[in-house]
Design an enzyme around this catalytic site. Structure first.
Site, PDB file in Angstrom:
ATOM      1  N   ASP A   1      -7.421   3.250   2.668  1.00 30.95           N
ATOM      2  CA  ASP A   1      -5.960   3.098   2.232  1.00 30.95           C
ATOM      3  C   ASP A   1      -5.844   3.737   0.802  1.00 30.95           C
ATOM      4  O   ASP A   1      -4.573   3.362   0.310  1.00 30.95           O
ATOM      5  CB  ASP A   1      -5.777   1.533   2.187  1.00 30.95           C
ATOM      6  N   GLU A   2      -6.436   4.743   0.151  1.00 32.10           N
ATOM      7  CA  GLU A   2      -6.031   5.048  -1.059  1.00 32.10           C
ATOM      8  C   GLU A   2      -6.821   6.500  -1.175  1.00 32.10           C
ATOM      9  O   GLU A   2      -8.034   6.699  -0.525  1.00 32.10           O
ATOM     10  CB  GLU A   2      -6.409   4.415  -2.210  1.00 32.10           C
TER      11      GLU A   2
ATOM     12  N   ASP B   1      -1.926   4.809  -3.130  1.00 28.13           N
ATOM     13  CA  ASP B   1      -2.501   3.458  -2.683  1.00 28.13           C
ATOM     14  C   ASP B   1      -1.578   2.734  -1.867  1.00 28.13           C
ATOM     15  O   ASP B   1      -0.636   2.303  -2.183  1.00 28.13           O
ATOM     16  CB  ASP B   1      -2.827   2.665  -4.024  1.00 28.13           C
TER      17      ASP B   1
END
Length: 360
Positions: free
Chosen positions: A108-109, A14
């Site tokens: 983003d993860e 993350d």
């Protein structure tokens, strides 16, 4: 048919305050300052906030007005999604150096299954450290990671030592970790469910574990079985590299509230045009059209219609949206409109996967 429980090695990576961190990286003048990506002090909604801004209670999904009230020195930055996508692609290339089993959750993860990995490294924790180090040296951003035997626990663990940290929950620590975990930190348990669990005397994993499956299903429906299993460390969802979206959407927040359906329809034409492009880019179509309306008092309403056939054409989308728009009178002036397409033609047949067992 007998099944064997295998020990998997899952990493959840993350990125730390991703959108805001990209803006600070690209503009050194913003480093160390409270910034919000998206929104403004008069309109809109915050998409992301830097850690400096989070100290003042600024977070994603709150209005720009509230964000500015919480943090008078807050700097608003216009989102640059193409730039975020560019950076995200670089990060995912790093992931692919370790495993092809990468399941993106957003820009983003992502989950990585490193049970068998391209580096031949047996320690998932060492792999996570190396991946985070490469992201920092090659991209310039920090990432946090959670490592465990399933996606559920890895996701929770990645939030423990943020920013720029990681946490491993080994197989022999799994149950004790979940038992002492506050129920509000269980992934998938939102505010409403948390309050309901509090009312039932459930504050920790141990108290959740004390409830029977019948009790949990009675109070939480189908989710009850999920809660019953995950608190016992049972979560068999695989990392799927070909994860398919369940819906495609487009929406817009207006600078000035709209009070006329005619003006709304003009805006919906533009939104439908964006939606059509996204559907065709992903080569999908859908049957269920949903109109999202957010009023000036921030209350929200959705209206849906399911067709007997799949569509992706703007003209057909607008035809249905008009029906939904005029379905009932507006409660108030409107600050946001959105259209989403679900019930997509992306259903795939489930396959049985045989997975080998490896020591953690």
């Amino acid at each position: 048919m007998e099944t064997t429980t295998s020990i998997r090695k899952i990493i959840h990576v993350d990125m730390d305050a991703f959108y805001a961190s990209v803006e600070q990286m690209d503009n050194p003048d913003l480093m160390g300052k409270p910034i919000a990506v998206g929104g403004s002090e008069n309109r809109g909604v915050v998409a992301a906030a830097s850690y400096e801004a989070r100290k003042f209670g600024v977070r994603s999904a709150i209005s720009g007005v509230v964000a500015k009230r919480n943090c008078p020195d807050l700097i608003f930055v216009k989102p640059r999604f193409e730039r975020y996508k560019e950076i995200s692609n670089k990060i995912h290339k790093i992931f692919k150096d370790y495993t092809d089993l990468v399941e993106p959750l957003s820009l983003d993860e992502a989950y990585l299954d490193v049970t068998v990995n391209k580096k031949g490294i047996t320690s998932a924790s060492i792999l996570a450290e190396e991946i985070r180090s490469r992201i920092f040296s090659e991209v310039g951003l920090t990432a946090s990671a959670g490592i465990s035997v399933n996606k559920f626990v890895a996701k929770i663990a990645s939030d423990f030592n943020k920013p720029n940290g990681q946490k491993t929950v080994n197989p022999d620590e799994l149950i004790s970790f979940l038992e002492v975990l506050p129920i509000r930190k269980f992934y998938g348990v939102g505010k409403v469910t948390t309050e309901k669990m509090y009312q039932l005397g459930i504050f920790t994993g141990l108290e959740l574990k004390s409830k029977s499956v019948e009790f949990l299903v009675k109070h939480f429906g189908k989710s009850g079985s999920f809660y019953y299993n995950v608190v016992r460390g049972i979560h068999n969802s695989e990392v799927k590299s070909n994860r398919i979206s369940k819906s495609v959407a487009a929406e817009h927040t207006f600078d000035t509230n709209l009070s006329s359906e005619i003006f709304m329809l003009e805006q919906l034409e533009n939104i439908a045009d964006t939606l059509e492009r996204r559907l065709k880019k992903n080569n999908v179509s859908g049957k269920t059209i949903t109109l999202k309306i957010k009023y000036s008092d921030f209350t929200q309403q959705t209206r849906s219609k399911t067709l007997p056939y799949f569509i992706a054409d703007k003209g057909l989308i607008i035809e249905s949206v008009k029906e939904l728009l005029y379905q009932e009178r507006m409660k108030n002036s409107v600050r946001l409109l959105g259209i989403s397409m679900s019930n997509l033609n992306t259903e795939v047949k489930k396959s049985i996967v045989v997975q080998l067992s490896f020591p953690f």
